[in-house]
Write a protein that holds these residues in place. Structure first.
Motif, PDB file in Angstrom:
ATOM      1  N   ILE A  50      -4.093  27.221  -9.943  1.00 55.76           N
ATOM      2  CA  ILE A  50      -3.527  26.632  -8.723  1.00 55.76           C
ATOM      3  C   ILE A  50      -2.005  26.452  -8.800  1.00 55.76           C
ATOM      4  O   ILE A  50      -1.289  26.805  -7.848  1.00 55.76           O
ATOM      5  CB  ILE A  50      -4.221  25.293  -8.390  1.00 55.76           C
ATOM      6  CG1 ILE A  50      -5.741  25.509  -8.263  1.00 55.76           C
ATOM      7  CG2 ILE A  50      -3.656  24.694  -7.119  1.00 55.76           C
ATOM      8  CD1 ILE A  50      -6.149  26.513  -7.219  1.00 55.76           C
ATOM      9  N   PRO A  51      -1.438  25.937  -9.911  1.00 59.65           N
ATOM     10  CA  PRO A  51       0.029  25.786  -9.950  1.00 59.65           C
ATOM     11  C   PRO A  51       0.780  27.115  -9.871  1.00 59.65           C
ATOM     12  O   PRO A  51       1.955  27.141  -9.481  1.00 59.65           O
ATOM     13  CB  PRO A  51       0.283  25.102 -11.302  1.00 59.65           C
ATOM     14  CG  PRO A  51      -1.012  24.450 -11.657  1.00 59.65           C
ATOM     15  CD  PRO A  51      -2.061  25.378 -11.123  1.00 59.65           C
ATOM     16  N   LEU A  52       0.119  28.218 -10.258  1.00 58.85           N
ATOM     17  CA  LEU A  52       0.792  29.513 -10.293  1.00 58.85           C
ATOM     18  C   LEU A  52       0.619  30.330  -9.018  1.00 58.85           C
ATOM     19  O   LEU A  52       1.206  31.414  -8.900  1.00 58.85           O
ATOM     20  CB  LEU A  52       0.279  30.328 -11.485  1.00 58.85           C
ATOM     21  CG  LEU A  52       0.472  29.688 -12.878  1.00 58.85           C
ATOM     22  CD1 LEU A  52      -0.063  30.613 -13.952  1.00 58.85           C
ATOM     23  CD2 LEU A  52       1.946  29.358 -13.127  1.00 58.85           C
ATOM     24  N   LEU A  53      -0.172  29.852  -8.078  1.00 57.19           N
ATOM     25  CA  LEU A  53      -0.329  30.603  -6.837  1.00 57.19           C
ATOM     26  C   LEU A  53       1.012  30.698  -6.118  1.00 57.19           C
ATOM     27  O   LEU A  53       1.670  29.677  -5.888  1.00 57.19           O
ATOM     28  CB  LEU A  53      -1.359  29.919  -5.927  1.00 57.19           C
ATOM     29  CG  LEU A  53      -2.819  29.955  -6.387  1.00 57.19           C
ATOM     30  CD1 LEU A  53      -3.703  29.146  -5.428  1.00 57.19           C
ATOM     31  CD2 LEU A  53      -3.327  31.393  -6.483  1.00 57.19           C
ATOM     32  N   PRO A  54       1.441  31.889  -5.732  1.00 57.88           N
ATOM     33  CA  PRO A  54       2.756  32.049  -5.091  1.00 57.88           C
ATOM     34  C   PRO A  54       2.764  31.429  -3.695  1.00 57.88           C
ATOM     35  O   PRO A  54       1.989  31.832  -2.827  1.00 57.88           O
ATOM     36  CB  PRO A  54       2.939  33.564  -5.036  1.00 57.88           C
ATOM     37  CG  PRO A  54       1.551  34.119  -5.086  1.00 57.88           C
ATOM     38  CD  PRO A  54       0.739  33.185  -5.909  1.00 57.88           C
ATOM     39  N   ARG A  55       3.643  30.441  -3.511  1.00 55.70           N
ATOM     40  CA  ARG A  55       3.661  29.706  -2.243  1.00 55.70           C
ATOM     41  C   ARG A  55       4.156  30.563  -1.076  1.00 55.70           C
ATOM     42  O   ARG A  55       4.005  30.169   0.079  1.00 55.70           O
ATOM     43  CB  ARG A  55       4.512  28.454  -2.359  1.00 55.70           C
ATOM     44  CG  ARG A  55       3.956  27.236  -3.100  1.00 55.70           C
ATOM     45  CD  ARG A  55       2.555  27.317  -3.600  1.00 55.70           C
ATOM     46  NE  ARG A  55       2.089  26.046  -4.160  1.00 55.70           N
ATOM     47  CZ  ARG A  55       1.358  25.936  -5.255  1.00 55.70           C
ATOM     48  NH1 ARG A  55       1.002  27.036  -5.914  1.00 55.70           N
ATOM     49  NH2 ARG A  55       0.954  24.754  -5.687  1.00 55.70           N
ATOM     50  N   ARG A  56       4.691  31.714  -1.355  1.00 54.30           N
ATOM     51  CA  ARG A  56       5.075  32.611  -0.265  1.00 54.30           C
ATOM     52  C   ARG A  56       3.830  33.154   0.438  1.00 54.30           C
ATOM     53  O   ARG A  56       3.858  33.415   1.644  1.00 54.30           O
ATOM     54  CB  ARG A  56       5.906  33.775  -0.812  1.00 54.30           C
ATOM     55  CG  ARG A  56       6.329  34.803   0.242  1.00 54.30           C
ATOM     56  CD  ARG A  56       7.152  35.925  -0.385  1.00 54.30           C
ATOM     57  NE  ARG A  56       7.513  36.961   0.580  1.00 54.30           N
ATOM     58  CZ  ARG A  56       8.539  36.912   1.405  1.00 54.30           C
ATOM     59  NH1 ARG A  56       9.341  35.843   1.393  1.00 54.30           N
ATOM     60  NH2 ARG A  56       8.788  37.907   2.244  1.00 54.30           N
ATOM     61  N   TRP A  57       2.740  33.299  -0.319  1.00 57.84           N
ATOM     62  CA  TRP A  57       1.523  33.904   0.236  1.00 57.84           C
ATOM     63  C   TRP A  57       0.328  32.957   0.247  1.00 57.84           C
ATOM     64  O   TRP A  57      -0.762  33.358   0.653  1.00 57.84           O
ATOM     65  CB  TRP A  57       1.171  35.165  -0.570  1.00 57.84           C
ATOM     66  CG  TRP A  57       2.211  36.231  -0.415  1.00 57.84           C
ATOM     67  CD1 TRP A  57       2.598  36.850   0.740  1.00 57.84           C
ATOM     68  CD2 TRP A  57       3.029  36.788  -1.442  1.00 57.84           C
ATOM     69  NE1 TRP A  57       3.598  37.750   0.503  1.00 57.84           N
ATOM     70  CE2 TRP A  57       3.883  37.749  -0.841  1.00 57.84           C
ATOM     71  CE3 TRP A  57       3.121  36.597  -2.824  1.00 57.84           C
ATOM     72  CZ2 TRP A  57       4.805  38.500  -1.565  1.00 57.84           C
ATOM     73  CZ3 TRP A  57       4.039  37.339  -3.542  1.00 57.84           C
ATOM     74  CH2 TRP A  57       4.867  38.274  -2.911  1.00 57.84           C
TER      75      TRP A  57
END
Length: 522
Positions: free
Chosen positions: A390-397
């Motif tokens: 979850i912390p590594l999910l790219p917030r752009r997508w």
């Protein structure tokens, strides 16, 4: 998109190949045992004279001087007529005449695949007619059961033929469209699996070929035709007929069913007013029943026999006095009983989705619903659901919100609901919402999810969204969080996001966004 679809076909072909191999083994394993115990292989004239390959197993010592309750078993999609021989023998040993038949369009049976349409329904009645004329079956005590395709046909046949007094639908469907087109989104992997199996083991009719082709292509001009086609093949359409007949209906499914998700079966269950029972267990499509097809001990088939014993033979075995809704959590523990489906989600908690988040489309963020069959099986046997860091999910997508840490275990039961405000930059789009159990290191295990597609929206104009997820039973440990993730690409589903589109999720003061989580009281 072309490469994406080819990958899906490869995944589907692998899954179907595995299922077909299993089908062949299933046919060989029980046949040797059943062959010496009264099994006959017969041809039955179905609707329009179409030949249906079938087998009949009768109780030992049946000599025509007495009648026995009848159980009819239509085969699953892509499976041969010997699929149920182990269970047929068990039922025959318990005093039933059992007739299993290969549905039209598959293997050696004639005709073309009707996808549980009018010909399949008429075939079932013809099979019952044949059994009453050629076996010691009792016309007053008739039941039908099946796995997957056979389950749907059993329900539809019972709705159209009041002679069928009891049904056990195992990994079946209530609403066909809500199964493969929930959230107005094509369930692409599920459709690919069905299409590949149908092509490999059967003969598609022109109608089914046209409908499924339009479905897979995402041709929106055919949407009304698809819905009408699916409604005709949905047991929920005929719930009033089942209710009038007082048919006793057992519905059994799996939380991770990637072909016929659980929520649509629960909605169908709520429509029924006669004797009924709803069971959900860990697993994927038909995986909870499969050991029973080998003749091994199996809860689903045990409950099926108990259901028929009571409603066809009149045995006082207590099945009618037990809690009618029985659930087993994906994370362990025994069966839980509820008086009805609504009671499963009677208590709810909310996670506020504060602020605003904008996601770009067309890229898979890494949050996914898994892979047809594989993910559900891993969850069932190894407690390994799809995961995401979850912390590594790219917030752009991907848009991400998390709850505080929970001091106690959170027993999620039923369907979580997302309520939010969406502002698109294009008139069409697809989003997928995921609920994750997030541990101390940030690894999220998938709890539930659902897709949603919209068309005809005004770019730049916000609209409200209430999205009900597919339903589950999952215990979130103390010290963990729940996370809501929303992105726009998932290999399970077809996406309708124009290139370069963006979606903004906001939480206006007048209408705050949240996730409503169904919880079992501690």
């Amino acid at each position: 998109m072309g490469q994406h679809r080819r990958a899906l076909r490869t995944t589907a072909a692998g899954a179907v190949s595995a299922s077909l191999i299993a089908g062949g083994v299933l046919g060989l394993a029980p046949a040797a045992h059943a062959a010496g115990n009264g099994v006959r292989y017969v041809d039955i004239a179905g609707d329009g004279g179409t030949v249906l390959k079938a087998n009949v197993v009768t109780p030992a010592g049946a000599d025509g001087t007495r009648r026995y309750p009848l159980v009819v078993l239509p085969t699953s999609w892509g499976f041969p007529q010997v699929e149920y021989l182990a269970q047929a023998q068990r039922l025959a040993d318990a005093g039933y005449v059992v007739l299993s038949y290969n549905v039209r369009g598959f293997w050696q049976s004639g005709g073309e695949i009707d996808v549980a349409g009018p010909h399949d329904v008429a075939d079932a009645s013809k099979v019952v007619d044949w059994a009453l004329a050629h076996t010691p079956a009792d016309a007053r005590h008739i039941g039908m059961a099946g796995v997957s395709y056979g389950a749907g046909i059993s329900l539809l046949a019972a709705a159209h033929d009041p002679r069928v007094r009891a049904v056990a639908s195992l990994s079946g469907w209530g609403d066909l469209i809500d199964s493969i087109y929930s959230g107005s989104t094509q369930h692409l992997q599920a459709a690919a699996v069905l299409d590949t199996a149908g092509t490999a083991t059967g003969r598609e009719s022109a109608e089914s070929r046209a409908v499924l082709s339009a479905f897979r292509s995402g041709d929106l001009t055919k949407e009304k035709d698809l819905i009408a086609w699916g409604k005709k093949r949905s047991p929920a359409t005929y719930a009033d007929r089942l209710n009038r007949s007082g048919t006793a209906v057992l519905l059994a499914g799996a939380w991770g069913d990637s072909i016929f998700p659980p929520l649509q079966s629960a909605a169908f269950y709520e429509q029924l007013t006669g004797p009924k029972r709803l069971e959900f267990r860990p697993g994927d499509h038909a995986t909870a029943e499969i050991t029973g097809l080998f003749g091994l001990p199996n809860d689903v088939w045990t409950d099926t026999e108990r259901w028929f014993d009571h409603y066809l033979k009149g045995e006082d075995n207590g099945v009618d006095r037990e809690a009618p809704v029985r659930l087993k959590s994906r994370t362990g523990g025994g069966y839980e009983g509820y008086p009805d489906w609504k009671s499963v989600s009677a208590t709810r908690g909310k996670i506020a989705l504060a602020g605003a988040a904008t996601v770009h489309t067309n890229v898979d963020s890494g949050a996914d619903g898994g892979t047809v069959f594989l993910s559900g099986i891993l969850d069932q046997f190894a407690k390994l659901p799809p995961v995401a860091a979850i912390p590594l999910l790219p917030r752009r997508w991907a848009a991400v919100w998390q709850s505080p840490k929970y001091a106690t275990v959170q027993r999620v039961r039923g369907a979580a609901t997302l309520h939010t405000t969406v502002t698109p930059t294009e008139e069409s789009g697809t989003l997928v919402a995921y609920l994750y159990d997030v541990g101390p290191l940030g690894l999220g295990k998938l709890v539930d999810h659902a897709p949603y597609t919209f068309h005809g929206r005004t770019p730049g104009k916000a609209f409200g969204l209430d999205l009900e997820m597919l339903s589950t039973a999952y215990d979130v440990p103390a010290g963990h969080r729940l996370a809501l993730v929303v992105d726009t690409v998932d290999p399970l589903y077809m996406e309708h996001n124009p290139s370069g589109a963006r979606l903004t999720f906001s939480s206006p003061a007048s209408d705050p966004s949240y996730v409503s989580v169904p919880l079992r009281e501690q």
